[in-house]
Design a protein around this motif. Structure first.
Motif, PDB file in Angstrom:
ATOM      1  N   UNK A   1     -29.342  -1.727  19.391  1.00  0.00           N
ATOM      2  CA  UNK A   1     -30.319  -2.302  18.485  1.00  0.00           C
ATOM      3  C   UNK A   1     -30.966  -1.150  17.727  1.00  0.00           C
ATOM      4  N   UNK A   2     -30.897  -1.208  16.401  1.00  0.00           N
ATOM      5  CA  UNK A   2     -31.436  -0.140  15.559  1.00  0.00           C
ATOM      6  C   UNK A   2     -32.760  -0.599  14.949  1.00  0.00           C
ATOM      7  N   UNK A   3     -33.852  -0.008  15.413  1.00  0.00           N
ATOM      8  CA  UNK A   3     -35.154  -0.228  14.786  1.00  0.00           C
ATOM      9  C   UNK A   3     -35.216   0.752  13.615  1.00  0.00           C
TER      10      UNK A   3
ATOM     11  N   UNK B   1     -30.066   0.855  23.438  1.00  0.00           N
ATOM     12  CA  UNK B   1     -28.707   0.508  23.832  1.00  0.00           C
ATOM     13  C   UNK B   1     -28.709  -0.389  25.069  1.00  0.00           C
ATOM     14  N   UNK B   2     -27.665  -1.183  25.180  1.00  0.00           N
ATOM     15  CA  UNK B   2     -27.530  -2.055  26.340  1.00  0.00           C
ATOM     16  C   UNK B   2     -27.188  -1.222  27.569  1.00  0.00           C
TER      17      UNK B   2
ATOM     18  N   UNK C   1     -32.253  -0.630  26.591  1.00  0.00           N
ATOM     19  CA  UNK C   1     -32.943  -1.893  26.401  1.00  0.00           C
ATOM     20  C   UNK C   1     -33.255  -2.538  27.747  1.00  0.00           C
ATOM     21  N   UNK C   2     -34.465  -3.048  27.902  1.00  0.00           N
ATOM     22  CA  UNK C   2     -34.825  -3.742  29.134  1.00  0.00           C
ATOM     23  C   UNK C   2     -34.799  -5.251  28.908  1.00  0.00           C
TER      24      UNK C   2
ATOM     25  N   UNK D   1     -25.757  -2.340  30.135  1.00  0.00           N
ATOM     26  CA  UNK D   1     -24.697  -3.038  30.859  1.00  0.00           C
ATOM     27  C   UNK D   1     -23.302  -2.501  30.600  1.00  0.00           C
ATOM     28  N   UNK D   2     -23.177  -1.583  29.644  1.00  0.00           N
ATOM     29  CA  UNK D   2     -21.862  -1.021  29.345  1.00  0.00           C
ATOM     30  C   UNK D   2     -22.033   0.460  29.005  1.00  0.00           C
ATOM     31  N   UNK D   3     -21.272   1.364  29.644  1.00  0.00           N
ATOM     32  CA  UNK D   3     -21.460   2.799  29.415  1.00  0.00           C
ATOM     33  C   UNK D   3     -21.222   3.237  27.977  1.00  0.00           C
ATOM     34  N   UNK D   4     -20.413   2.486  27.235  1.00  0.00           N
ATOM     35  CA  UNK D   4     -20.130   2.870  25.857  1.00  0.00           C
ATOM     36  C   UNK D   4     -21.290   2.579  24.907  1.00  0.00           C
ATOM     37  N   UNK D   5     -22.219   1.737  25.355  1.00  0.00           N
ATOM     38  CA  UNK D   5     -23.375   1.433  24.510  1.00  0.00           C
ATOM     39  C   UNK D   5     -24.152   2.698  24.172  1.00  0.00           C
ATOM     40  N   UNK D   6     -24.366   3.545  25.164  1.00  0.00           N
ATOM     41  CA  UNK D   6     -25.121   4.776  24.912  1.00  0.00           C
ATOM     42  C   UNK D   6     -24.344   5.717  24.000  1.00  0.00           C
ATOM     43  N   UNK D   7     -23.024   5.717  24.115  1.00  0.00           N
ATOM     44  CA  UNK D   7     -22.192   6.540  23.234  1.00  0.00           C
ATOM     45  C   UNK D   7     -22.363   6.090  21.786  1.00  0.00           C
ATOM     46  N   UNK D   8     -22.287   4.774  21.570  1.00  0.00           N
ATOM     47  CA  UNK D   8     -22.467   4.230  20.225  1.00  0.00           C
ATOM     48  C   UNK D   8     -23.868   4.543  19.700  1.00  0.00           C
ATOM     49  N   UNK D   9     -24.876   4.376  20.537  1.00  0.00           N
ATOM     50  CA  UNK D   9     -26.250   4.664  20.130  1.00  0.00           C
ATOM     51  C   UNK D   9     -26.413   6.125  19.737  1.00  0.00           C
ATOM     52  N   UNK D  10     -25.795   7.005  20.498  1.00  0.00           N
ATOM     53  CA  UNK D  10     -25.864   8.437  20.204  1.00  0.00           C
ATOM     54  C   UNK D  10     -25.236   8.751  18.856  1.00  0.00           C
ATOM     55  N   UNK D  11     -24.082   8.161  18.592  1.00  0.00           N
ATOM     56  CA  UNK D  11     -23.387   8.398  17.326  1.00  0.00           C
ATOM     57  C   UNK D  11     -24.217   7.916  16.138  1.00  0.00           C
ATOM     58  N   UNK D  12     -24.787   6.724  16.246  1.00  0.00           N
ATOM     59  CA  UNK D  12     -25.585   6.185  15.149  1.00  0.00           C
ATOM     60  C   UNK D  12     -26.844   7.016  14.952  1.00  0.00           C
ATOM     61  N   UNK D  13     -27.501   7.364  16.024  1.00  0.00           N
ATOM     62  CA  UNK D  13     -28.718   8.180  15.918  1.00  0.00           C
ATOM     63  C   UNK D  13     -28.417   9.517  15.242  1.00  0.00           C
TER      64      UNK D  13
END
Length: 236
Positions: free
Chosen positions: A193-195, A144-145, A177-178, A147-159
């Protein structure tokens, strides 16, 4: 194989239910703050393409091909559910400038073009495949990016959706993501980013090449986006 077939049937049934729900609503909208009542624009980014094949499996399968198949499935399901979906590419082509003379120049302009599309979205899902020297590595991993707190939320939901629907034994953790993941490092919108899996794992590679499994992955990713939207897209 029988378990995979049963899972495919179950996912198809759930998807039909989603289709029915989508048909009963006009569109998927954000309900928080300034975004109230606006349609959710999602960029689905099929990684690589054209001159850039990405990773290559031992049997010659190119990452770009699998990325596009899974991205198309996810995009189709998101559209049915009422999202405004923008794909960075829908063919085997990159986004580079036509007059770029070197591979480096093509890569730079391709990344810049994708980033411009990212910045116009309210959420971004980038589809990729993994590769490692050890053949036993397997499983989807989501970045997840930062740069935005919602990125981790989205990543969590998809995972959560991928694990509950397809990979219950997957223990791979979310990762920020670095700078090595240029687009996640640069974008300012919620982005992941979904690997999807490892091309270096023979068993997982065969699954990733299977049309049914590609649709299942696309469905799981779309379900994650639905869960994220249902939560208002906000960090808990």
């Amino acid at each position: 194989m029988k378990r995979q077939q049963r899972l495919g049937i179950a996912i198809t049934c759930v998807f039909c239910a989603v289709l029915l729900l989508a048909a009963l609503s006009e569109q998927v909208v954000f309900t928080d703050g300034e975004s109230r009542g606006t349609r959710v624009r999602v960029v689905v980014d099929a990684g690589h393409g054209g001159f850039d094949g990405g990773a290559k499996a031992p049997d010659g399968t190119e990452e770009k091909t699998l990325n596009l198949c899974i991205a198309r499935s996810a995009a189709a399901m998101l559209r049915v559910c009422g999202y405004e979906v923008v794909m960075t590419r829908d063919t085997d082509e990159g986004l580079q400038h036509t007059d770029d003379a070197t591979i480096r120049a093509k890569k730079v302009s391709d990344m810049q073009a994708r980033l411009s599309l990212y910045e116009e979205a309210q959420a971004v899902i980038s589809i990729h495949q993994n590769m490692f020297a050890a053949q036993n590595c397997r499983g989807t991993q989501v970045f997840y990016s930062p740069n935005h707190p919602r990125s981790k939320v989205l990543a969590t939901c998809v995972r959560e959706k991928v694990l509950s629907q397809l990979q219950p034994d997957n223990t791979r953790e979310l990762k920020a993501g670095n700078k090595e993941i240029f687009l996640l490092h640069k974008t300012t919108v919620p982005a992941i980013l979904v690997e999807c899996g490892f091309l270096s794992n023979p068993q997982e590679l065969e699954m990733l090449k299977d049309d049914t499994y590609q649709r299942q992955l696309g469905f799981s990713i779309a379900c994650g986006m639905l869960q994220y939207t249902a939560q208002g897209g906000s960090a808990a």
